[in-house]
Design an enzyme around this catalytic site. Structure first.
Site, short mmCIF file in Angstrom:
data_model
loop_
_atom_site.label_atom_id
_atom_site.label_comp_id
_atom_site.label_asym_id
_atom_site.label_seq_id
_atom_site.Cartn_x
_atom_site.Cartn_y
_atom_site.Cartn_z
N LYS A 9 0.84 -1.19 0.00
CA LYS A 9 0.00 0.00 0.00
C LYS A 9 0.88 1.26 0.00
O LYS A 9 2.10 1.17 0.21
CB LYS A 9 -0.94 -0.05 1.21
N TYR A 49 -12.70 -2.73 -2.69
CA TYR A 49 -13.13 -2.61 -1.30
C TYR A 49 -14.66 -2.49 -1.20
O TYR A 49 -15.17 -1.83 -0.29
CB TYR A 49 -12.44 -1.42 -0.63
N ASN A 112 -1.89 -0.02 7.01
CA ASN A 112 -1.34 -1.30 7.46
C ASN A 112 -0.50 -2.01 6.40
O ASN A 112 -0.36 -3.22 6.41
CB ASN A 112 -2.47 -2.19 8.00
N HIS A 115 -1.92 -5.57 1.37
CA HIS A 115 -3.15 -6.30 1.10
C HIS A 115 -2.80 -7.72 0.67
O HIS A 115 -1.83 -7.92 -0.06
CB HIS A 115 -3.96 -5.64 -0.03
N GLU A 126 -9.13 -11.08 -7.76
CA GLU A 126 -8.25 -9.92 -7.60
C GLU A 126 -7.11 -9.93 -8.62
O GLU A 126 -6.71 -8.89 -9.13
CB GLU A 126 -7.72 -9.86 -6.16
P1 IDP Z 1 -7.72 -6.83 5.51
O1 IDP Z 1 -6.88 -5.85 4.71
O2 IDP Z 1 -6.99 -7.29 6.76
O3 IDP Z 1 -8.26 -7.97 4.67
P2 IDP Z 1 -10.40 -5.62 5.40
O4 IDP Z 1 -11.43 -5.76 6.47
O5 IDP Z 1 -10.62 -6.34 4.11
O6 IDP Z 1 -8.98 -6.02 6.06
O7 IDP Z 1 -10.23 -4.07 5.12
C1 IDP Z 1 -9.51 -3.61 4.01
C2 IDP Z 1 -8.69 -2.40 4.41
O8 IDP Z 1 -9.53 -1.32 4.81
C3 IDP Z 1 -7.79 -2.64 5.64
O9 IDP Z 1 -6.59 -3.31 5.31
C4 IDP Z 1 -7.56 -1.23 6.12
O10 IDP Z 1 -6.59 -0.54 5.33
C5 IDP Z 1 -8.93 -0.60 5.88
N1 IDP Z 1 -9.78 -0.74 7.08
C6 IDP Z 1 -10.45 -1.85 7.49
N2 IDP Z 1 -11.11 -1.64 8.64
C7 IDP Z 1 -10.85 -0.35 8.98
C8 IDP Z 1 -11.26 0.48 10.10
O11 IDP Z 1 -12.01 0.08 11.01
N3 IDP Z 1 -10.79 1.76 10.10
C9 IDP Z 1 -9.97 2.25 9.11
N4 IDP Z 1 -9.58 1.52 8.06
C10 IDP Z 1 -10.01 0.23 7.99
MG MG Z 2 -9.65 -7.90 3.13
#
Ligand code: IDP
Ligand code: MG
Length: 132
Positions: A9, A49, A112, A115, A126
């Protein structure tokens, strides 16, 4: 051979951590069979997303993910989908265990670094989305 879609990212680019992330994938013995740096637009991010489109933080995700380049990769190996999710750690860097990518380098739930596809089925979707 099983394959998954991995993507660094924009924070990984800004912090100079792309090489460290790639090294972990290679050290694990997985093969990167395709890779490209991209600037993502809102259309492809809204598709990628879609499961978060109704969340209040969705505009922040769009802002974050368009703030710089991403590096998309196709990664191959036995059990690679689940293994990469373990190597990444859970979404929130504060909850991710030390030794995971997010646990070692991230400290919040949005920025974070990485992905990774969460299932075999989504991996193929994807890969098609980002590599055609
Ligand atoms: P993942 O990346 O661990 O699979 P997902 O639930 O698919 O998690 O969410 C995709 C991305 O959206 C996350 O990696 C993060 O960057 C963002 N995200 C998810 N939940 C939150 C939140 O509660 N607050 C802010 N950003 C979030
Ligand atoms: Mg995810």
């Amino acid at each position: 051979m099983e394959r998954t879609y991995i993507m660094t990212k924009p924070d990984a680019y800004q912090r100079g951590l792309i090489g460290k992330i790639i090294t972990r994938i290679e050290n694990k013995g997985f093969k990167i069979t395709d890779m490209k740096m991209m600037a993502l637009n809102e259309a492809i991010l809204t598709e990628h997303y879609a499961h978060l489109a109704d969340k209040p933080f969705f505009p922040e995700i769009l802002e974050y993910m368009t703030s710089g380049p991403v590096v998309g990769m196709i990664v191959e190996g036995n059990g690679v989908v689940e293994s990469m999710r373990k190597m990444m750690g859970p979404t929130d860097g504060l909850e991710a265990a030390p030794g995971t990518i997010r646990g070692d380098y991230a400290n919040n739930k949005s920025e974070n670094l990485i992905h990774g596809s969460d299932s075999l089925e989504n991996a193929e979707i994807e890969i098609k989305r980002f590599f055609g």
